[in-house]
Design an enzyme around this catalytic site. Structure first.
Site, mmCIF file in Angstrom:
data_model
loop_
_atom_site.group_PDB
_atom_site.id
_atom_site.type_symbol
_atom_site.label_atom_id
_atom_site.label_comp_id
_atom_site.label_asym_id
_atom_site.label_seq_id
_atom_site.Cartn_x
_atom_site.Cartn_y
_atom_site.Cartn_z
ATOM 1 N N ASP A 558 -3.262 41.200 -19.014
ATOM 2 C CA ASP A 558 -2.120 41.918 -18.623
ATOM 3 C C ASP A 558 -1.063 42.151 -19.939
ATOM 4 O O ASP A 558 -1.364 42.764 -20.932
ATOM 5 C CB ASP A 558 -1.592 41.481 -17.307
ATOM 6 N N GLU A 790 -1.248 31.584 -7.505
ATOM 7 C CA GLU A 790 -1.721 32.514 -8.490
ATOM 8 C C GLU A 790 -1.624 31.924 -9.843
ATOM 9 O O GLU A 790 -2.496 31.828 -10.809
ATOM 10 C CB GLU A 790 -0.900 33.684 -8.384
#
Length: 820
Positions: A558, A790
């Site tokens: 990302d 996460e």
């Protein structure tokens, strides 16, 4: 998601471009002439591998047709392989990971079943159904799940605790029978106890019939049903009992028979059908009003697509409720799996699970405590319980600006990263998931890999994010629904395939091989970089002024800092390393099958040649491996005052835009982090490489990548460390500790520690310290919060991002087992 515009290129053109360097390579230690000769030979090897793979690109459709046409190679999954006849033990399952508790079959128009609950409070309380972070549950997750026949989940919602259990029993021709047990308890000591409503439902989706059998006009006791895949069946809702004693429990009953507006609107349907007109009158208790189901005309919108039946039970915890599903094809009909029979069968399954877990991972033998073993069992179970079956169409696009079209109808059997936030398939994540699943159940993992490869279109492209069906689409922000066929994703499935390869059946590999070739050829053709043996992720964000550093979603990393100004001159280190892995695995598969292996082997040797790797990606001024591109180190985000408002119009908001204080130039990108480690992470760097000490130093340096909780994603002394990318985008891969990359680091260090070389002891020491830090922190955070996360803070170790996030965070189990 923005995609970078590029020219369309055919296979021949791409191969020609791979042969001809556009500019002189940087001089290596062996001299310019030798380097050039090596590059030419290496590029020829890669071109030969691509040419061999191109044989898998059948057909001469137009661009639009290729985009939505399935690849013409024989399917990796044989026809009917997921049906009840071929795989009865996996036909039914908890294949709805986005709901707290539910089951369905692996069929396109499945019968679905599920649970909702409502704590009866003034104002109605919150109806629980789909996994939502906003529900604020204290914890929920599978503590035992074998991926096939049974599971146990624990849920804490305020003072209420729910234990959901399911068991499956083989028999008949339609996947057998199953039973549920839901045990509700409360910590509330007030009198009277709180009221709790549990809703059990069955819903059809496009075909099938459900016939209710009602007792006393209020209690839905039995549902008689039929569907194409299940034939005739009976779903029974047993009366509630008191835990441990089995005595009857007082309850109020309501039911609903309504047209189904679509599975994605079931929660909305139930909310619209609740009314506070009912009265709970338990013996010796005050009368209390509560919300109960009343007949509903359905919901406005699309025409009904099926039928839904709901059974509501309202009571005061503690209580036990059971549901049984009995297939009409089982003959003679066995005794219902309920009561004492359910308890006895569950005890056997739990004992077998613990024994199998220890035989597989050996944690007790490694000295882990019982609580630590239970934690690891829960981590594995969350991955297995998070496997879903999805069916529908992706929404795809050939290039930015071109119209979106529905892809081919497809099915996907896959694990999901997060039941609450990412309950769908992600290509980059799934390879990491299958590293764990393949250790537990190789056959299950092979089936998942085959499902993914069967999603391939005629070009060899697999969409990076799978959003199949209305239930999956309802959980996705609109800007992420569209998938661009120019966007790749790391081929992590090859990590799992490499692990499965030694024991993989030959027919399985034969079915996979043409699709693996097509995938590799597509990556080599569409992601080729400006130099021979260089590669570049397509699809970086194009609105450069909006981002501190334009994102590279295709890479999976990302917002990890790349070249500040995206350009065709970029060379991405991680992608080059993934391509080396691809060539290595394809060579191994080809060798197993007796297929031509030399082109793949030569490509693998070229891409792992350390001198060529150094010429392309070693930055002497940084003392690290790095990306290369059009880059400025002097960028920042600054508030830009708005333009004057037009008369009568409200003033515009100020905007945060990028300021470039130094013109970019072609150079190495000064961002030390996970990308810099890839030659080590994928074990491409030789054990005697003169650059290995610098990589190990960076890993152990506390001002760079080392933290007490694992390797951080970006060095602390980086200009991008923990920097926001936009006004609304907090840092993501800019300092946090991520378990997937840390697992690769552990695997690599373990490998270097086991290989003769001058840095063997250093690697072994780093391995021991890093493993201890990772396991200790993930276990502690799970004990404190009830969840896997996460990613984790590099400053205090706390879980960050979404939760629960079993996904690749569950790789902690393999770290505990030292299974690489």
């Amino acid at each position: 998601m923005a995609g970078e515009q590029r020219r369309r290129r055919g296979g021949a053109g791409a191969r020609e471009r791979a042969r001809g360097p556009r500019k002189e390579p940087r001089e290596g230690r062996g001299g310019r002439g030798r380097a050039r000769a090596a590059l030419v030979a290496a590029a020829a090897a890669l071109a030969a591998a691509a040419a061999l793979c191109s044989a898998a690109r059948w057909g001469t459709w137009g661009a639009g047709a290729r985009l939505v046409s399935p690849h013409p190679a024989p399917r990796a999954l044989p026809p009917g392989s997921t049906g009840p006849g071929a795989a009865p033990s996996r036909f039914w399952g908890t294949y709805r990971p986005h709901v707290y508790f539910g089951m369905k079959t692996r069929s396109p128009r499945a019968l679905v079943t599920g649970l909702m609950w409502l704590q009866q409070q003034e104002g109605g309380g919150g109806l629980r159904h789909t996994c939502e972070e906003s529900d604020g549950l204290g914890r929920y997750g599978w503590v035992m799940h074998d991926g096939e026949s049974f599971g146990v989940q624990e849920i804490r919602d305020g003072t209420v605790e729910l234990r959901t259990e399911f068991l499956k029993r083989p028999g008949g021709e339609h996947g057998g029978d199953w039973s549920w047990r839901v045990t509700a308890r409360t910590e509330n000591t007030t009198s009277p106890p709180p009221l709790l409503s549990l809703f059990f439902y069955a819903a059809t989706d496009g075909q099938g019939t459900l016939e209710p059998q009602v007792e006393n006009g209020t209690r839905l006791a039995v549902v008689k049903g039929t569907t194409e895949e299940l034939g005739h069946f009976t779903l029974s809702f047993l009366r509630p009992t008191v835990p441990d004693s089995g005595d009857p429990k007082h309850a109020s009953y309501h039911w609903l028979d309504a047209p189904s507006p679509g599975l994605h609107r079931l929660t909305e349907l139930v909310r619209s059908s609740l009314s506070p007109r009912s009265v709970f009158s338990a013996p010796g208790r005050p009368r209390r009003r509560f919300f109960a189901l009343y007949p509903s005309g359905g919901l406005p919108g699309d025409p009904p697509r099926g039928q839904v039946l709901l059974h509501q039970v309202t009571l005061e915890p503690p209580a036990v409720l059971e549901v049984t599903f009995e297939s009409g094809s089982a003959a003679p009909a066995p005794e219902p799996l309920a009561g004492a029979a359910f308890s006895a069968a569950m005890a056997r399954h739990e004992a077998a699970f613990r024994q199998r877990f220890e035989a597989t991972f050996g944690l007790a033998g490694k000295g882990f405590t019982v609580p630590e073993q239970r934690f690891a069992q829960a981590a594995l179970s969350e991955v297995l319980g998070g496997i879903g079956y999805f069916h529908g169409h992706s929404l795809v696009q050939a290039a930015p600006g071109e119209p979106a079209v529905p892809g081919a109808e497809a099915a996907l059997f896959t694990a999901v990263p997060s039941r609450s936030f990412f309950p769908r398939g992600f290509l980059w994540d799934e390879g990491f998931h299958q590293l764990l699943v393949s250790r537990w159940d190789p056959a299950l993992s092979r089936e998942v890999l085959a499902h993914w490869l069967d999603l391939m279109n005629a070009e060899g492209w697999i969409p990076r994010e799978q959003i199949l069906g209305d239930e999956a689409r309802a959980k996705v922000p609109p800007e992420f629904v569209l998938q661009s066929s120019e966007t790749a994703n790391p081929p992590t499935l090859l990590l799992a395939l490499e692990r499965l390869l030694p024991a993989a059946p030959r027919p399985f590999l034969q079915r996979l091989f043409p699709r693996l070739c097509a995938w590799y050829a597509w990556l080599n053709r569409t992601q080729a970089g400006p130099e021979p043996l260089s590669f570049r992720w397509r699809g970086r964000d194009t609105e450069h002024q909006r981002f501190l550093n334009p994102k590279t979603l295709a890479s999976g990393l990302d917002d990890y800092p790349r070249a500040s100004h995206p350009s065709p001159q970029e060379r991405h280190l991680d992608l080059r390393c993934w391509m080396a892995l691809g060539a290595r695995v394809l060579a191994a598969v080809a060798e197993r099958l007796g297929e031509p292996v030399e082109p793949f082997r030569a490509a693998a040797q070229a891409l792992t040649d350390n001198e060529l790797l150094e010429q392309m990606h070693w930055a002497p001024e940084l003392g690290a491996f790095a990306d290369y591109g059009n880059h400025s180190a002097a960028v920042a985000m600054r508030w830009q005052p708005p333009a004057p408002a037009a008369p009568g119009q409200p003033p515009a908001a100020p905007q945060l835009v990028r300021e470039v204080r130094e013109a970019p130039r072609l150079r190495f990108v000064d961002a030390l982090g996970y990308v810099s480690l890839f030659p080590v992470l994928l074990q491409l760097l030789r054990a005697d490489s003169p650059h290995l000490p610098a990589v190990l130093d960076a890993m152990r340096s506390e001002r760079q990548l080392w933290s007490p909780y694992g390797l951080r994603s970006l060095a602390r002394d980086s200009a991008f460390y923990l920097r926001r990318n936009t006004q609304h985008d907090p840092p993501y891969w800019r300092g946090s500790v991520w378990l997937n990359i840390n697992y690769l680091a552990l695997r690599a260090l373990h490998g270097y520690a086991s290989t003769e070389g001058p840095h063997r002891e250093r690697a072994a020491q780093l391995y021991r310290e890093l493993r201890h830090n990772l396991i200790t922190n993930v276990y502690r955070q799970h004990a404190d919060s009830g969840f896997l996360w996460e990613h984790y803070s590099d400053s205090n170790g706390r879980g960050q991002g979404c939760r629960p996030f079993a996904g690749w965070t569950a790789l902690v189990v393999l770290a505990m087992a030292e299974d690489y």
